[in-house]
Write an enzyme that holds these catalytic residues in place. Structure first.
Site, PDB file in Angstrom:
ATOM      1  N   CYS A 386       0.903  -1.162  -0.069  1.00 50.42           N
ATOM      2  CA  CYS A 386       0.012  -0.208   0.110  1.00 50.42           C
ATOM      3  C   CYS A 386       0.849   1.153  -0.132  1.00 50.42           C
ATOM      4  O   CYS A 386       1.474   1.590  -1.085  1.00 50.42           O
ATOM      5  CB  CYS A 386      -0.897  -0.011   1.031  1.00 50.42           C
ATOM      6  SG  CYS A 386      -2.311   0.945   0.678  1.00 50.42           S
ATOM      7  N   HIS A 514      -3.511  -4.929   0.442  1.00 48.10           N
ATOM      8  CA  HIS A 514      -2.967  -5.464   1.352  1.00 48.10           C
ATOM      9  C   HIS A 514      -3.081  -7.037   1.448  1.00 48.10           C
ATOM     10  O   HIS A 514      -3.913  -7.499   1.750  1.00 48.10           O
ATOM     11  CB  HIS A 514      -3.619  -4.951   2.717  1.00 48.10           C
ATOM     12  CG  HIS A 514      -3.392  -3.579   3.006  1.00 48.10           C
ATOM     13  ND1 HIS A 514      -2.344  -3.003   3.621  1.00 48.10           N
ATOM     14  CD2 HIS A 514      -4.183  -2.454   2.635  1.00 48.10           C
ATOM     15  CE1 HIS A 514      -2.252  -1.830   3.810  1.00 48.10           C
ATOM     16  NE2 HIS A 514      -3.451  -1.195   3.173  1.00 48.10           N
ATOM     17  N   GLU A 516      -1.504  -9.315   2.994  1.00 48.12           N
ATOM     18  CA  GLU A 516      -1.434  -9.693   4.163  1.00 48.12           C
ATOM     19  C   GLU A 516      -2.625 -10.299   4.964  1.00 48.12           C
ATOM     20  O   GLU A 516      -2.899 -11.023   5.619  1.00 48.12           O
ATOM     21  CB  GLU A 516      -0.560  -8.846   5.415  1.00 48.12           C
ATOM     22  CG  GLU A 516      -1.153  -7.349   5.679  1.00 48.12           C
ATOM     23  CD  GLU A 516      -1.250  -6.376   4.778  1.00 48.12           C
ATOM     24  OE1 GLU A 516      -0.633  -6.523   3.495  1.00 48.12           O
ATOM     25  OE2 GLU A 516      -1.201  -5.100   5.136  1.00 48.12           O
TER      26      GLU A 516
HETATM   27  N1  GLN Z   1      -2.103   6.755   2.905  1.00 47.69           N
HETATM   28  C1  GLN Z   1      -1.846   6.125   1.441  1.00 47.69           C
HETATM   29  C2  GLN Z   1      -3.429   6.053   1.004  1.00 47.69           C
HETATM   30  O1  GLN Z   1      -4.327   6.620   1.941  1.00 47.69           O
HETATM   31  C3  GLN Z   1      -1.793   4.528   1.858  1.00 47.69           C
HETATM   32  C4  GLN Z   1      -2.731   3.784   2.702  1.00 47.69           C
HETATM   33  C5  GLN Z   1      -2.229   2.379   3.452  1.00 47.69           C
HETATM   34  O2  GLN Z   1      -0.962   2.350   3.413  1.00 47.69           O
HETATM   35  N2  GLN Z   1      -3.101   1.709   3.744  1.00 47.69           N
HETATM   36  O3  GLN Z   1      -3.650   6.079   0.169  1.00 47.69           O
END
Ligand code: GLN
Length: 537
Positions: A386, A514, A516
């Site tokens: 992410c 994600h 994970e």
């Molecule tokens: N801050 C980033 C976004 O909002 C990444 C978010 C995250 O890593 N879950 O896109």
């Protein structure tokens, strides 16, 4: 008629109620029952999305996009079942539902009261969650400890449900037995008080899971049994152990599964924990070692290191390592350190692989970018998750494409926004609509053939879970690709880049989603597996 098992905590929090709940679920599943689990988080927050991970731990995300407590992750991992929105309740969510119904005249003009309308709402959500998956057993974990003002209404719901279905509701208390160093003896008194507190809420525990440093002896079991009014066979010893995945096996040694069935008046049943035992065997006899560094920021709290913020990442590393017969060593590395002491970055060479996980806000961002640059140049296996993917794009744009001012719009208003806010998110942000409004839950992704990702997934059509507001800006896709960045996964509906890779590198893969959240102990996530494999080499 489904059976309901409430799990509450005594003495103190953080003693593994969630894992205990998940383990009971695994045992019942291994006896052939359909099981689901529900988490009750007594906060006013409507969901966990607005809670700081350092305070509350990781925000877990389900397929249907609810931002929930990390214990839901434990349920999914132990049960190997997907969990849905109605399996996560907070005080805020329950009140919100009741107030919405009141506004719609759903109570036909009568006075709506905290009791019984709030516990009734809790009961109806619990029943709905069970019905959705046709569960025969529904486990309901009540967060916090008995006696806290915050969870009274949830205990009230348990009491009322038992009154409605006396034969179908069970209460398990997970308690803690301290061994004060000064005394050198295991003390049962705090547990006795916890049971009395529960009694004053109108609930008698049926089973006590006694958490402690070591296993309970007979005198202790007898004492608890006498003072707490619980059969000695229903006092289950739950000593500290090395791996949480051993817990279902340990519980079964104490015959917990059949004790539960007996309390419901059901016949005993054999449990099939063969695969699970195989997993534990792998955990106990590793043939090699892998050392992974996680460069993040949500793990420092005073003098303590907190791992809860990245729990799914940690578990995903473990699952992959176990499946490859390896023992994992995870080291927390502070991203900010590489900003303050840039030369310390060379320490990354000591690691077999590096992960830059998700995150929000400016702190540590430049340190993470330095980390990514180092991994790219030194050919250290790298997995970005992410924010980790977004920063990998920024790093590539700056240092390979020569766009010096490249950044994510999240961190700089006057940059070349290679990562930009999604149009629908712009509106939400300007209206301060933060809660539950990110791009959440499962989305489809099409994988490019002959990439690291296609090799790992062995499929070109996947679905993964998201939680973010920013995305790779398609205006820069051309220049990034011309310079060698591979767009290895694309969301077909909105044409969004979901995976990037760098060629001629042992492993450099980063995902907007994600992965994970979907790793399970018996089904390690393909990308984590590929990453750990590359790290082992
Ligand atoms: N801050 C980033 C976004 O909002 C990444 C978010 C995250 O890593 N879950 O896109």
């Amino acid at each position: 008629m489904p059976k309901y098992i409430f799990v509450g905590g005594g003495v103190m929090s953080g003693i593994g109620k969630g894992v205990a709940t998940a383990s009971i679920g695994r045992i019942l599943k291994s006896k052939g029952f359909k099981v689901t689990a529900i988490k009750i988080d007594p906060y006013i927050n409507v969901d966990a999305g607005t809670m700081n991970p350092v305070e509350h731990g990781e925000v877990f995300v389900t397929d249907d996009g609810v931002e929930c407590d990390q214990d839901v992750g434990n349920y999914e991992r132990f049960l190997d079942e997907d969990i849905y929105t109605d399996n996560y309740l907070t005080t805020g969510r329950v009140y919100q539902a009741v107030i919405n119904r009141e506004r719609n005249l759903g109570y036909n003009g009568r006075c709506v009261e905290v009791v019984p309308d709030i516990p009734n709402e809790v009961i109806s959500i619990i029943k709905k969650a069970g019905k959705k998956v046709k569960a025969e057993f529904i486990l309901i974990e009540i967060g916090g400890t008995v006696g806290e003002y915050q969870n009274m209404l949830f205990l009230e719901a348990a009491r009322m449900l038992k009154l409605q279905h006396p034969k179908d509701v069970l209460f398990i208390l997970v308690s803690y037995l301290p061994i004060p160093k000064l005394l050198g003896e295991m003390k049962t008194k705090p547990t006795q008080y916890a049971v009395r507190t529960l009694n004053s809420a109108g609930i008698q525990p049926d089973i006590i899971l006694a958490r402690s440093l070591i296993a309970l002896d007979e005198p202790r079991k007898k004492k608890i049994s006498n003072f707490c009014n619980v059969s000695i066979k229903d006092i289950i010893s739950a000593p500290d152990i090395k791996s949480i995945y051993e817990i279902p096996i340990n519980f079964e040694k104490e015959n917990l599964g059949n004790r539960i069935l007996k309390r419901f008046g059901l016949e005993p049943k054999k449990s099939d924990l063969k695969e699970w035992k195989g997993l534990v065997k792998n955990i106990k006899k590793p043939r090699k070692k892998v050392k992974i560094g996680i460069v993040g920021k949500y793990f420092e709290t005073g003098k303590f290191t907190l791992m809860d913020s990245y729990i799914s990442v940690i578990e995903a590393i473990k699952h992959a390592a176990y499946s490859l017969g390896a023992k994992h060593e995870i080291v927390w590395l502070s991203a900010e350190k590489y900003e303050k002491k840039p030369r310390s970055i060379v320490e990354l060479k000591k690691f077999d692989g590096i992960i830059v996980p998700g995150g929000f806000g400016n702190r540590g961002v430049e340190g993470k970018i330095k980390t990514i640059e180092f991994c790219r140049k030194q050919k250290i296996p790298f997995l970005g998750l992410c924010l980790g993917m977004q920063l990998a794009v920024v790093e590539f744009a700056r240092n390979v494409c020569g766009i010096k001012n490249a950044h994510s719009r999240e961190f700089s208003k006057k940059c070349e926004p290679v990562i930009d806010v999604m149009p629908e998110q712009k509106v939400l942000l300007s209206e301060k609509k933060y809660g539950g409004t990110m791009r959440l839950g499962a989305y489809k992704c099409k994988i490019k053939p002959r990439t690291k990702s296609s090799g790992a997934y062995r499929s070109l059509n996947i679905s993964e879970r998201h939680r973010h507001r920013y995305e790779l800006n398609n205006d820069y896709r051309g220049i990034l690709e011309q310079n060698g960045l591979i767009m290895a996964g694309i969301n077909p509906q909105k044409d969004l880049v979901e995976i990037i890779e760098i060629p001629n590198h042992p492993f450099f893969v980063a995902t907007q989603f994600h992965p994970e959240f979907k790793s399970r102990p018996l089904k390690p996530h393909p990308l984590f597996k590929e990453f750990i494999e590359a790290s082992l080499n």
